[in-house]
Design an enzyme around this catalytic site. Structure first.
Site, PDB file in Angstrom:
ATOM      1  N   LYS A 186       1.382   0.173  13.092  1.00  0.00           N
ATOM      2  CA  LYS A 186       1.056   0.703  11.768  1.00  0.00           C
ATOM      3  C   LYS A 186      -0.264   1.457  11.806  1.00  0.00           C
ATOM      4  O   LYS A 186      -1.224   1.027  12.448  1.00  0.00           O
ATOM      5  CB  LYS A 186       0.957  -0.410  10.735  1.00  0.00           C
ATOM      6  CG  LYS A 186       0.924   0.113   9.302  1.00  0.00           C
ATOM      7  CD  LYS A 186       0.310  -0.871   8.330  1.00  0.00           C
ATOM      8  CE  LYS A 186      -1.207  -0.802   8.342  1.00  0.00           C
ATOM      9  NZ  LYS A 186      -1.831  -1.516   7.200  1.00  0.00           N
ATOM     10  N   GLU A 228      -1.070   6.731   2.360  1.00  0.00           N
ATOM     11  CA  GLU A 228      -1.225   6.072   1.059  1.00  0.00           C
ATOM     12  C   GLU A 228      -1.901   6.995   0.046  1.00  0.00           C
ATOM     13  O   GLU A 228      -2.992   7.506   0.303  1.00  0.00           O
ATOM     14  CB  GLU A 228      -2.040   4.784   1.199  1.00  0.00           C
ATOM     15  CG  GLU A 228      -2.243   4.076  -0.130  1.00  0.00           C
ATOM     16  CD  GLU A 228      -2.916   2.714  -0.017  1.00  0.00           C
ATOM     17  OE1 GLU A 228      -3.160   2.097  -1.074  1.00  0.00           O
ATOM     18  OE2 GLU A 228      -3.196   2.281   1.112  1.00  0.00           O
ATOM     19  N   LYS A 268       5.930   4.218   5.313  1.00  0.00           N
ATOM     20  CA  LYS A 268       5.329   3.262   4.381  1.00  0.00           C
ATOM     21  C   LYS A 268       4.505   4.036   3.349  1.00  0.00           C
ATOM     22  O   LYS A 268       3.301   4.164   3.465  1.00  0.00           O
ATOM     23  CB  LYS A 268       4.446   2.243   5.116  1.00  0.00           C
ATOM     24  CG  LYS A 268       3.849   1.185   4.184  1.00  0.00           C
ATOM     25  CD  LYS A 268       3.093   0.103   4.927  1.00  0.00           C
ATOM     26  CE  LYS A 268       2.492  -0.899   3.945  1.00  0.00           C
ATOM     27  NZ  LYS A 268       1.809  -2.028   4.620  1.00  0.00           N
ATOM     28  N   SER A 310       2.424  -1.943  -1.749  1.00  0.00           N
ATOM     29  CA  SER A 310       2.246  -2.353  -3.151  1.00  0.00           C
ATOM     30  C   SER A 310       0.993  -1.717  -3.747  1.00  0.00           C
ATOM     31  O   SER A 310       0.936  -1.468  -4.957  1.00  0.00           O
ATOM     32  CB  SER A 310       2.174  -3.879  -3.260  1.00  0.00           C
ATOM     33  OG  SER A 310       1.196  -4.404  -2.385  1.00  0.00           O
TER      34      SER A 310
END
Length: 399
Positions: A186, A228, A268, A310
């Site tokens: 990751k 993100e 992700k 999240s």
């Protein structure tokens, strides 16, 4: 994952060479266009696919299996210290070991969790009763993964933005992580909407993710690509969509430029939501509508799994939004890769006390089961606690 640890520790194959003139890998995106302009297409030779191609596809499909998602437990030692401090514990290796043992050894966790992202300390660590953390995960049918980025640092020349470091020495580190039993990796980078985002920050984020992904695949690790979009800001959901659309386009452009095999990655991303400080909140149905539209417009169907982060949502909010996205068929496995949205109530329940371990594990399993149901589009929200509704947004969050 059915493969035994012994089988997993096979020797790395000999890596293929780059063609003459491509042995130096330029990190800056601007250099790529310079190379393209000076070389005729006929003189370029594309590197062969990773020797691990079949294994990468199998690993990605295993993680993206129905009703399962990823437990992100890769907090750095400093961030884990913040978590422990919230329940009155000192940040020691023994306390970190005790908490991570609680997580990986929760009975039946593999029914809902297909992969666990570990911090480097945890990858090489044993549980409190002497078993290797990696072995405990494999016994639970959970694929061990590893955080490989080295964190965010200021991006000079930008609008007070960041870039993610960690490419130096990454090839040797990923090879070692594979030998230790990791099968996916990751890399998290961030884009801030209130700060622009600048074209420089977006290109740097996309290029770093692409280089990391190519290097990881060459070592046998499925790369989780994590661009993100931070929740910080008062912007509405349309603004988030516009920024995410540009970021995702840039990311997949550079993934293709670096010959990354899409069938052997996992994405992700952030869900498309308003800024955390926006006056108008979005319903789960609105979040699902915007996010799925973005997936259809930007993500190749070859990508096997979309494992949403999240990003500071409450446990309940993250589950409701995921469930809404799985109310209709789509080409991907739309699932979760949650950290706080799986661990928050579990950590509070444990409180650092041995007598609370089982209750804390039961809480973790209940949260994992809820998200498993959401991945299948069957979550009802019945029996949720008040703790699950607690928001976890932290302005300017770092870890």
């Amino acid at each position: 994952m059915a493969t035994s640890t012994a089988t997993m520790l096979k020797a790395s194959p000999v890596k293929s060479d780059w063609v003459k003139g491509q042995s130096i890998l330029l990190r800056q995106p601007s250099s790529v266009s310079a190379i393209r302009s000076n070389v005729t297409p006929s003189s370029l030779t594309v590197r062969a696919a990773s020797s691990y191609a079949d294994e990468l596809i199998k690993t990605a499909k295993t993680i993206a299996s129905p009703g399962r998602g990823i437990l992100a437990m890769d907090e750095s030692n400093a961030t884990c210290g913040k978590r422990l401090a919230s329940i009155g514990l000192e940040n020691t290796e023994a306390n970190r070991q005790a908490y991570r043992t609680l997580l990986v050894s929760a009975p039946g966790l593999g029914q809902y969790i297909s992969g666990a992202i570990l911090f480097e300390e945890t990858l090489y660590q044993s549980t409190t009763d002497g078993k290797k953390m990696v072995d405990v995960l494999v016994e639970q049918n959970i694929v061990p993964g590893i955080k490989v980025d080295k964190g965010l640092v200021p991006l000079t020349g930008s609008n007070d933005e960041s870039w993610c470091q960690g490419l130096d020495g990454l090839a040797s580190r990923t090879a070692a992580y594979y030998q230790q039993g990791a099968r996916f990796a990751k890399w998290r980078t961030v884009v801030s909407i209130p700060n622009g985002p600048s074209a420089l920050a977006v290109k740097e984020a996309a290029w770093g993710l692409a280089r990391y992904a190519a290097i990881s695949q060459d070592s046998g690790l499925v790369p989780i690509v994590e661009p993100e979009i931070m929740l910080d800001g008062e912007h509405n959901i349309d603004r988030t969509y516009d920024v995410a659309e540009k970021v995702w386009a840039e990311v997949f452009f550079y993934l293709a430029q670096n010959n990354v095999m899409f069938e052997g990655i996992l994405l992700k991303p952030s869900m498309v939501t308003p800024g955390a400080e926006a006056k108008d909140r979005a319903t789960p149905e609105q979040v699902a509508s915007y996010t799925l539209k973005l997936l259809r417009n930007r993500i190749p169907p070859a990508v096997p799994g979309i494992m949403f982060l999240s990003g500071g949502q409450s446990e309940l909010e993250a589950t409701l939004n995921l469930n809404a996205m799985n109310q209709a068929p789509n080409p991907w496995h739309v699932s979760f890769s949650y950290a706080r949205a799986l661990q928050n109530t579990c950590l509070k329940t444990w409180g650092g006390r041995e007598e609370n371990v089982k209750a804390a594990q039961d809480t973790l399993l209940a949260r994992a089961k809820a998200n498993s149901s959401a991945q299948l589009g069957k979550y009802t929200g019945e029996g949720e606690s008040e703790d699950a509704k607690e928001g976890m947004f932290v302005k300017g969050y770092t870890y």
